[in-house]
Design an enzyme around this catalytic site. Sequence first.
Site, short mmCIF file in Angstrom:
data_model
loop_
_atom_site.label_atom_id
_atom_site.label_comp_id
_atom_site.label_asym_id
_atom_site.label_seq_id
_atom_site.Cartn_x
_atom_site.Cartn_y
_atom_site.Cartn_z
N CYS A 1 46.23 110.46 -38.52
CA CYS A 1 45.65 110.46 -39.99
C CYS A 1 45.49 108.69 -40.37
CB CYS A 1 46.41 110.96 -41.27
SG CYS A 1 47.89 110.41 -41.39
N CYS B 1 53.17 114.60 -41.30
CA CYS B 1 53.62 113.76 -42.36
C CYS B 1 55.08 113.93 -42.34
CB CYS B 1 53.05 114.39 -43.64
SG CYS B 1 51.38 115.01 -43.80
#
Length: 156
Positions: free
Chosen positions: A36, A109
């Site tokens: 990301c 994440c």
Amino acid sequence: MSDDLETKIRAAVHDPQNLGEMADADAIGTVGSVDCGDMLRMWVKFKEENGRRVIDRATFQTFGCQTAIAVASMATDLIRGKTADEALSLSGEDLSAPLGPLPPMKIHCAQLVEGALKDALTPTPKSEIENPKSPAPTLFDQLNAPKTVKIKLHTD
Ligand code: FES
């Protein structure tokens, strides 16, 4: 994403623990996500306790999503009192456990937090000790640094 997970993430983002730079840190780790483009830096301070060198405190900064903020907030609390080896044995799943299971699209994440922690706690190679490369003073500086600055990318 479940309502319970969203509620926990919202609460952690609303009141993040251990956010910010640490001027007297013993170790700093920075990692970027190839998934990301987000970045996270972690600072770690050790102390001696009962003959063991344990983590006294840890802080973080991130250009990351809310899940990364929530996991980093919880992880910096979770590793307190652990030795470097104990902290290194924790996976992204372990570090995000207080949130509950993450959906597949959010697993990276937690791995971003794991990567920054591993970068901070992994012993520095002798070549870098002899020729120290101090990290950019702030995460913002790191993001805007010339491409010659090495940033570990977390790929798994
Ligand atoms: Fe990038 Fe969460 S989407 S760290």
